[in-house]
Write a protein that holds these residues in place. Structure first.
Motif, mmCIF file in Angstrom:
data_model
loop_
_atom_site.group_PDB
_atom_site.id
_atom_site.type_symbol
_atom_site.label_atom_id
_atom_site.label_comp_id
_atom_site.label_asym_id
_atom_site.label_seq_id
_atom_site.Cartn_x
_atom_site.Cartn_y
_atom_site.Cartn_z
ATOM 1 N N GLN A 97 -0.891 9.641 -8.402
ATOM 2 C CA GLN A 97 -0.879 11.074 -8.087
ATOM 3 C C GLN A 97 -1.140 11.920 -9.329
ATOM 4 O OE1 GLN A 97 2.984 11.580 -6.283
ATOM 5 N NE2 GLN A 97 2.350 10.673 -4.322
ATOM 6 N N ARG A 115 6.261 2.045 -6.403
ATOM 7 C CA ARG A 115 6.644 3.464 -6.435
ATOM 8 C C ARG A 115 6.232 4.109 -7.747
ATOM 9 N NH1 ARG A 115 11.522 1.150 -4.190
ATOM 10 N NH2 ARG A 115 11.574 1.513 -1.913
ATOM 11 N N SER A 157 0.839 -1.189 0.000
ATOM 12 C CA SER A 157 0.000 0.000 0.000
ATOM 13 C C SER A 157 0.877 1.242 0.000
ATOM 14 C CB SER A 157 -0.924 0.011 1.230
ATOM 15 O OG SER A 157 -0.167 0.179 2.415
ATOM 16 N N GLU A 158 0.245 2.377 -0.190
ATOM 17 C CA GLU A 158 0.981 3.644 -0.131
ATOM 18 C C GLU A 158 1.611 3.844 1.239
ATOM 19 O OE1 GLU A 158 -1.250 6.716 -3.075
ATOM 20 O OE2 GLU A 158 -2.477 5.964 -1.407
ATOM 21 N N THR A 159 0.966 3.337 2.276
ATOM 22 C CA THR A 159 1.515 3.444 3.632
ATOM 23 C C THR A 159 2.820 2.661 3.752
ATOM 24 O OG1 THR A 159 -0.749 3.609 4.480
ATOM 25 C CG2 THR A 159 0.986 3.141 6.070
ATOM 26 N N THR A 190 2.518 4.642 -7.668
ATOM 27 C CA THR A 190 2.148 5.779 -6.817
ATOM 28 C C THR A 190 2.294 7.096 -7.572
ATOM 29 O OG1 THR A 190 2.836 4.555 -4.842
ATOM 30 C CG2 THR A 190 2.634 6.945 -4.640
ATOM 31 N N LYS A 215 5.744 4.622 2.450
ATOM 32 C CA LYS A 215 6.172 5.753 3.289
ATOM 33 C C LYS A 215 6.924 5.296 4.522
ATOM 34 C CE LYS A 215 2.263 8.604 1.805
ATOM 35 N NZ LYS A 215 1.017 9.297 2.219
ATOM 36 N N PRO A 264 -5.817 3.828 1.715
ATOM 37 C CA PRO A 264 -4.802 4.128 0.692
ATOM 38 C C PRO A 264 -4.921 3.180 -0.504
ATOM 39 C CG PRO A 264 -3.805 2.878 2.475
ATOM 40 C CD PRO A 264 -5.223 3.172 2.903
ATOM 41 N N TRP A 265 -4.224 3.559 -1.569
ATOM 42 C CA TRP A 265 -4.151 2.679 -2.735
ATOM 43 C C TRP A 265 -3.343 1.436 -2.386
ATOM 44 C CZ3 TRP A 265 -5.601 2.308 -7.880
ATOM 45 C CH2 TRP A 265 -6.478 3.302 -8.339
ATOM 46 N N ARG A 266 -3.751 0.324 -2.979
ATOM 47 C CA ARG A 266 -3.032 -0.934 -2.772
ATOM 48 C C ARG A 266 -2.615 -1.501 -4.121
ATOM 49 N NH1 ARG A 266 -6.624 -0.834 1.527
ATOM 50 N NH2 ARG A 266 -5.711 -1.456 3.531
#
Length: 416
Positions: A158, A151, A130-132, A154, A135, A219-221
């Motif tokens: 965006q 990446r 996920s986006e998490t 993502t 990060k 979030p996106w997965r």
């Protein structure tokens, strides 16, 4: 001899039909000769049978005719009832055990998109990021394939956000330009006009598909499917904010530039709502099939042949629509890649499609192919990449350049 009512009606109808099918007809006062000879005896026999059927139908009791009409509408009603029950049960299941419901959906979606080979289904490895996860400081330096693709995905997500927001803003400004300032100042009236506008509605729905609604803040997965030879990637609106890609696709691609095009292509499908459009078309065609089955004009002799023909037509129409969707997704996906901050090679998509073309056994498109020929797509992508490169170069030349101090502060701010 006095004729019976049935004989009289049949005889009168046959007389009118025979008079209308004579060798000439009147049209606006002028006599028009029919092309070719008319076989009056054949026509008379055909219409005689038709007239007898009409008379027999009119002589049927009211209850029998009423029952016939009720049978015409029974199948659509039953089908709708079954659909409603299934829909309600799905809502109940999703609320009672949402995690299990999503897991079952995930497995069903993967099985639907991967060829049903017994050695592949059942032992498929699924890795979800996920986006998490991206990060997380512990994962910053990871360079394995899943993290690299996540990446890139993502960055494209965006950019899809920015693209949809820009198009929605344009649509709203177009609506405002059609009304006076008094309407624009009235927020409630303006919102009503926004809801009536097709473009505003479309891009509002696109924003929901990309960003989720207010209740879907997850979030996106990015779902990576291993242990399969299937070279594929896809998105679905059933499980929102997810991109599926097989690891065989990563192995088939020669660079992250090609991966970027593939992911941008799938995001474009989601932005443009292609899944919803295909579902609506299939629902309309299936409803038509049900109506024809309920009519059953020949007591089942010809109905199933007509439905089989309609099914072939339905699949041909759906496949033609799918091919158009693929072309649209290629174009928008390439634009998303071009506008992202990844500095990708825009010709990588054309290279990927050309390499796919060389590996295809059959390159000619048929009525039931869901994708256009890869060679055609490669040519279109190459031409579109050239146009985008010129457009980006022009935009870069028109954009004012930052001084070296501002660039330095911008770099420091991004590091902090």
């Amino acid at each position: 001899m006095i004729m019976q009512p049935a004989q009289f009606s049949s005889s009168l109808l046959m007389k009118n039909i025979h008079m209308s099918l004579r060798g000439c007809a009147l049209h606006n006062g002028a006599r028009i000769r029919w092309p070719g000879a008319v076989n009056h005896k054949l026509v008379q026999r055909s219409y005689s049978k038709m007239a007898q059927q009409i008379v027999l139908w009119r002589q049927q009791p009211f209850l029998e005719k009423a029952g016939h009409y009720l049978r015409l509408i029974r199948l659509p009603i039953v089908a709708y009832g079954i659909y409603t029950i299934g829909y309600r049960q799905g809502i109940i299941d999703s609320h009672q055990n949402p995690l299990k419901f999503q897991q079952d959906l995930l497995e069903g979606i993967i099985k639907a998109y991967i060829p049903a080979n017994s050695e592949e289904i059942g032992d498929v490895e699924v890795n979800i990021l996920s986006e998490t996860d991206l990060k997380d400081k512990r994962n910053v330096g990871r360079v394995d394939s899943s993290f690299r693709m996540a990446r890139v995905a993502t960055q494209l997500v965006q950019q899809a956000h920015k693209y949809v927001d820009a198009e929605l803003h344009k649509a709203k400004e177009a609506v405002k330009s059609r009304f006076p300032d008094s309407t624009i100042a009235n927020e409630e009236k303006l919102q009503e006009e926004f809801q009536k506008d097709k473009d505003v509605t479309f891009w509002t729905q696109a924003k929901t598909r990309i960003a989720g609604d207010e209740l879907n803040a997850e979030p996106w997965r990015f779902v990576f499917v291993g242990n399969t030879l299937s070279v594929n990637a896809w998105v679905t609106e059933v499980l929102p904010k997810r991109i599926f890609i097989t690891k065989s696709m990563y192995s088939f691609a020669n660079s992250m530039d090609e991966i970027a095009f593939i992911l941008g292509h799938e995001l474009a499908h989601l932005v443009l709502g292609h899944v919803s459009k295909s579902n609506k078309l299939e629902l309309q065609m299936r409803t038509t099939e049900i109506v024809l089955l309920s009519l059953d004009p020949t007591a089942g002799v010809v109905t199933f042949g007509v439905v089989a023909l309609l099914d072939l037509v339905r699949r041909a129409v759906e496949m033609a629509l799918c091919r158009d969707h693929e072309r649209e997704a290629d174009e928008l996906g390439l634009r998303l890649v071009a506008l992202s901050d990844g500095d990708f090679d825009l010709k990588a998509g054309a290279k990927f499609m050309y390499r796919l073309h060389t590996m295809e056994i059959k390159s000619a498109v048929t009525l039931l192919d869901t994708h256009p020929p890869s060679l055609e797509r490669a040519q279109r992508l190459y031409q579109e990449s050239q146009k985008l490169e010129v457009e980006l170069a022009k935009n870069k030349a028109d954009k004012p350049q930052l001084s070296w101090t501002k660039r330095l502060w911008s770099l420091v701010g991004s590091l902090v």
